[in-house]
Design a protein around this motif. Structure first.
Motif, PDB file in Angstrom:
ATOM      1  N   TYR A   1      28.483  22.165  52.308  1.00 20.62           N
ATOM      2  CA  TYR A   1      29.270  21.515  51.267  1.00 20.62           C
ATOM      3  C   TYR A   1      30.402  20.767  51.937  1.00 20.62           C
ATOM      4  O   TYR A   1      30.771  21.049  53.071  1.00 20.62           O
ATOM      5  N   GLU A   2      30.943  19.793  51.211  1.00 26.61           N
ATOM      6  CA  GLU A   2      32.033  18.994  51.761  1.00 26.61           C
ATOM      7  C   GLU A   2      33.247  19.898  52.001  1.00 26.61           C
ATOM      8  O   GLU A   2      33.621  20.705  51.157  1.00 26.61           O
ATOM      9  N   GLN A   3      33.855  19.751  53.160  1.00 25.78           N
ATOM     10  CA  GLN A   3      35.006  20.574  53.517  1.00 25.78           C
ATOM     11  C   GLN A   3      36.153  20.336  52.528  1.00 25.78           C
ATOM     12  O   GLN A   3      36.497  19.197  52.215  1.00 25.78           O
ATOM     13  N   HIS A   4      36.699  21.430  52.022  1.00 23.11           N
ATOM     14  CA  HIS A   4      37.810  21.351  51.082  1.00 23.11           C
ATOM     15  C   HIS A   4      38.564  22.676  51.071  1.00 23.11           C
ATOM     16  O   HIS A   4      38.113  23.660  51.642  1.00 23.11           O
ATOM     17  N   GLY A   5      39.706  22.674  50.441  1.00 24.86           N
ATOM     18  CA  GLY A   5      40.489  23.889  50.297  1.00 24.86           C
ATOM     19  C   GLY A   5      41.086  23.954  48.909  1.00 24.86           C
ATOM     20  O   GLY A   5      41.037  22.985  48.149  1.00 24.86           O
ATOM     21  N   TYR A   6      41.618  25.103  48.589  1.00 22.06           N
ATOM     22  CA  TYR A   6      42.247  25.316  47.288  1.00 22.06           C
ATOM     23  C   TYR A   6      43.703  25.680  47.474  1.00 22.06           C
ATOM     24  O   TYR A   6      44.107  26.205  48.515  1.00 22.06           O
ATOM     25  N   ARG A   7      44.468  25.459  46.431  1.00 25.24           N
ATOM     26  CA  ARG A   7      45.828  25.991  46.322  1.00 25.24           C
ATOM     27  C   ARG A   7      45.954  26.565  44.918  1.00 25.24           C
ATOM     28  O   ARG A   7      45.813  25.856  43.930  1.00 25.24           O
ATOM     29  N   HIS A   8      46.148  27.882  44.837  1.00 24.70           N
ATOM     30  CA  HIS A   8      46.300  28.583  43.561  1.00 24.70           C
ATOM     31  C   HIS A   8      47.763  28.609  43.132  1.00 24.70           C
ATOM     32  O   HIS A   8      48.632  28.944  43.945  1.00 24.70           O
ATOM     33  N   LEU A   9      48.020  28.299  41.888  1.00 23.50           N
ATOM     34  CA  LEU A   9      49.321  28.504  41.262  1.00 23.50           C
ATOM     35  C   LEU A   9      49.086  29.475  40.113  1.00 23.50           C
ATOM     36  O   LEU A   9      48.256  29.208  39.236  1.00 23.50           O
ATOM     37  N   LEU A  10      49.785  30.603  40.145  1.00 21.78           N
ATOM     38  CA  LEU A  10      49.533  31.665  39.178  1.00 21.78           C
ATOM     39  C   LEU A  10      50.739  31.883  38.281  1.00 21.78           C
ATOM     40  O   LEU A  10      51.886  31.832  38.735  1.00 21.78           O
ATOM     41  N   GLY A  11      50.466  32.158  37.012  1.00 19.33           N
ATOM     42  CA  GLY A  11      51.516  32.485  36.066  1.00 19.33           C
ATOM     43  C   GLY A  11      51.891  33.955  36.161  1.00 19.33           C
ATOM     44  O   GLY A  11      51.310  34.727  36.942  1.00 19.33           O
ATOM     45  N   GLN A  12      52.852  34.339  35.360  1.00 22.32           N
ATOM     46  CA  GLN A  12      53.250  35.747  35.293  1.00 22.32           C
ATOM     47  C   GLN A  12      52.138  36.530  34.602  1.00 22.32           C
ATOM     48  O   GLN A  12      51.633  36.108  33.572  1.00 22.32           O
ATOM     49  N   PRO A  13      51.762  37.676  35.148  1.00 26.43           N
ATOM     50  CA  PRO A  13      50.708  38.459  34.499  1.00 26.43           C
ATOM     51  C   PRO A  13      51.221  39.210  33.275  1.00 26.43           C
ATOM     52  O   PRO A  13      52.368  39.644  33.237  1.00 26.43           O
ATOM     53  N   TRP A  14      50.371  39.321  32.286  1.00 23.78           N
ATOM     54  CA  TRP A  14      50.596  40.215  31.154  1.00 23.78           C
ATOM     55  C   TRP A  14      49.811  41.474  31.479  1.00 23.78           C
ATOM     56  O   TRP A  14      48.610  41.412  31.742  1.00 23.78           O
ATOM     57  N   ILE A  15      50.476  42.620  31.511  1.00 20.87           N
ATOM     58  CA  ILE A  15      49.889  43.842  32.055  1.00 20.87           C
ATOM     59  C   ILE A  15      49.920  44.958  31.025  1.00 20.87           C
ATOM     60  O   ILE A  15      50.895  45.115  30.298  1.00 20.87           O
ATOM     61  N   GLN A  16      48.847  45.754  31.007  1.00 24.45           N
ATOM     62  CA  GLN A  16      48.786  46.978  30.219  1.00 24.45           C
ATOM     63  C   GLN A  16      48.221  48.079  31.093  1.00 24.45           C
ATOM     64  O   GLN A  16      47.244  47.862  31.815  1.00 24.45           O
ATOM     65  N   ALA A  17      48.846  49.253  31.026  1.00 26.83           N
ATOM     66  CA  ALA A  17      48.338  50.413  31.758  1.00 26.83           C
ATOM     67  C   ALA A  17      47.592  51.297  30.771  1.00 26.83           C
ATOM     68  O   ALA A  17      48.089  51.593  29.687  1.00 26.83           O
ATOM     69  N   GLY A  18      46.386  51.688  31.151  1.00 27.02           N
ATOM     70  CA  GLY A  18      45.584  52.563  30.308  1.00 27.02           C
ATOM     71  C   GLY A  18      45.848  54.025  30.636  1.00 27.02           C
ATOM     72  O   GLY A  18      46.327  54.364  31.719  1.00 27.02           O
ATOM     73  N   ALA A  19      45.552  54.885  29.704  1.00 28.98           N
ATOM     74  CA  ALA A  19      45.757  56.317  29.883  1.00 28.98           C
ATOM     75  C   ALA A  19      44.877  56.876  31.000  1.00 28.98           C
ATOM     76  O   ALA A  19      45.206  57.875  31.617  1.00 28.98           O
ATOM     77  N   ASP A  20      43.772  56.221  31.276  1.00 25.98           N
ATOM     78  CA  ASP A  20      42.836  56.697  32.302  1.00 25.98           C
ATOM     79  C   ASP A  20      43.193  56.206  33.701  1.00 25.98           C
ATOM     80  O   ASP A  20      42.424  56.378  34.636  1.00 25.98           O
ATOM     81  N   GLY A  21      44.364  55.582  33.851  1.00 29.81           N
ATOM     82  CA  GLY A  21      44.781  55.080  35.153  1.00 29.81           C
ATOM     83  C   GLY A  21      44.292  53.677  35.445  1.00 29.81           C
ATOM     84  O   GLY A  21      44.664  53.083  36.445  1.00 29.81           O
ATOM     85  N   GLU A  22      43.478  53.126  34.561  1.00 26.62           N
ATOM     86  CA  GLU A  22      43.010  51.759  34.742  1.00 26.62           C
ATOM     87  C   GLU A  22      44.073  50.802  34.205  1.00 26.62           C
ATOM     88  O   GLU A  22      44.762  51.100  33.243  1.00 26.62           O
ATOM     89  N   ILE A  23      44.197  49.663  34.831  1.00 30.45           N
ATOM     90  CA  ILE A  23      45.215  48.681  34.482  1.00 30.45           C
ATOM     91  C   ILE A  23      44.508  47.386  34.115  1.00 30.45           C
ATOM     92  O   ILE A  23      43.599  46.944  34.828  1.00 30.45           O
ATOM     93  N   THR A  24      44.914  46.784  33.005  1.00 30.06           N
ATOM     94  CA  THR A  24      44.372  45.484  32.633  1.00 30.06           C
ATOM     95  C   THR A  24      45.479  44.450  32.748  1.00 30.06           C
ATOM     96  O   THR A  24      46.651  44.754  32.537  1.00 30.06           O
ATOM     97  N   ALA A  25      45.093  43.239  33.094  1.00 27.50           N
ATOM     98  CA  ALA A  25      46.055  42.148  33.225  1.00 27.50           C
ATOM     99  C   ALA A  25      45.375  40.843  32.838  1.00 27.50           C
ATOM    100  O   ALA A  25      44.162  40.681  33.017  1.00 27.50           O
ATOM    101  N   GLU A  26      46.185  39.945  32.306  1.00 27.03           N
ATOM    102  CA  GLU A  26      45.741  38.586  32.031  1.00 27.03           C
ATOM    103  C   GLU A  26      46.740  37.654  32.693  1.00 27.03           C
ATOM    104  O   GLU A  26      47.946  37.771  32.470  1.00 27.03           O
ATOM    105  N   THR A  27      46.230  36.754  33.521  1.00 30.99           N
ATOM    106  CA  THR A  27      47.092  35.872  34.305  1.00 30.99           C
ATOM    107  C   THR A  27      46.544  34.453  34.264  1.00 30.99           C
ATOM    108  O   THR A  27      45.373  34.228  34.576  1.00 30.99           O
ATOM    109  N   SER A  28      47.400  33.502  33.886  1.00 35.02           N
ATOM    110  CA  SER A  28      47.005  32.098  33.886  1.00 35.02           C
ATOM    111  C   SER A  28      46.964  31.573  35.320  1.00 35.02           C
ATOM    112  O   SER A  28      47.725  32.034  36.177  1.00 35.02           O
TER     113      SER A  28
END
Length: 161
Positions: free
Chosen positions: A81-108
Motif C-alpha cells: 500500500y502507499e506509504q502513509h501515516g496517521y495522527r490521532h486527535l482524541l477527545g475527553q473520554p466518557w467513562i463508566q466503571a462496572g460492578a464487575d471491574g469492567e470499564i466502559t468508555a466512549e471517546t471521540s
C-alpha cells in the motif's frame, strides 16, 4: 480481576491508555498494538449507519489478539500500500466503571492521514466504544468498536484506527 479504581485514577488510566494507543499507531510502532488488547478481545471498525442498525460485520473484524497480530504481520510483510501515516486527535473520554471491574468508555476521535508526499487529509472521524479490563495497574481492551461518522471509508484503511 480487581475492583474498579476511583474516578480520578480511572480517568488518568484511560487517558494514558489512549495516549499510548495513538502513539503506537502514529509513531509506526504498530507491532505493539495487539498487546493493548486482552487475549479474548473484539476489534471492529464500522460505520455509524451500520452500528445504528446493529450490523455486526465491519470494515475490519477481529475476534482475538491473534487476528490483530496477523493483521500487523500482513501490513509489515505481505500487503502493498502507499506509504502513509496517521495522527490521532482524541477527545475527553466518557467513562463508566462496572460492578464487575469492567470499564466502559466512549471517546471521540479525528484521524488525519499524512501521505509520503506531505499531503494531509482528514481520514476519519468518529468514536471509540470501549470495554476495558483491569490487569494489575494496566488497562487492556476487551472490546473496541470504532464507529466512523461517515459511510465513505477510503480503501487505504491499512493501519488500525
Amino acid at each position: 480481576m480487581s475492583a474498579a479504581p476511583d474516578a480520578d485514577r480511572l480517568f488518568r488510566m484511560v487517558g494514558s491508555f489512549h495516549a499510548a494507543y495513538a502513539r503506537s499507531i502514529d509513531d509506526n510502532a504498530a507491532a505493539g498494538w495487539p498487546e493493548m488488547f486482552a487475549e479474548d478481545c473484539l476489534y471492529i471498525v464500522t460505520t455509524a449507519d451500520n452500528h445504528r442498525r446493529g450490523m455486526q460485520a465491519g470494515l475490519i473484524y477481529a475476534d482475538g489478539r491473534g487476528m490483530l497480530k496477523d493483521r500487523i504481520t500482513a501490513l509489515e510483510e505481505a500487503n502493498i500500500y502507499e506509504q502513509h501515516g496517521y495522527r490521532h486527535l482524541l477527545g475527553q473520554p466518557w467513562i463508566q466503571a462496572g460492578a464487575d471491574g469492567e470499564i466502559t468508555a466512549e471517546t471521540s476521535f479525528l484521524v488525519a492521514r499524512i501521505m509520503r508526499t506531505g499531503e494531509t487529509d482528514v481520514f476519519a472521524t468518529g468514536r471509540y466504544l470501549d470495554r476495558f479490563v483491569v490487569q494489575g495497574d494496566a488497562l487492556l481492551l476487551r472490546e473496541r468498536i470504532v464507529v466512523c461518522d461517515s459511510n465513505r471509508i477510503d480503501t487505504l484503511l491499512a493501519l488500525p484506527l
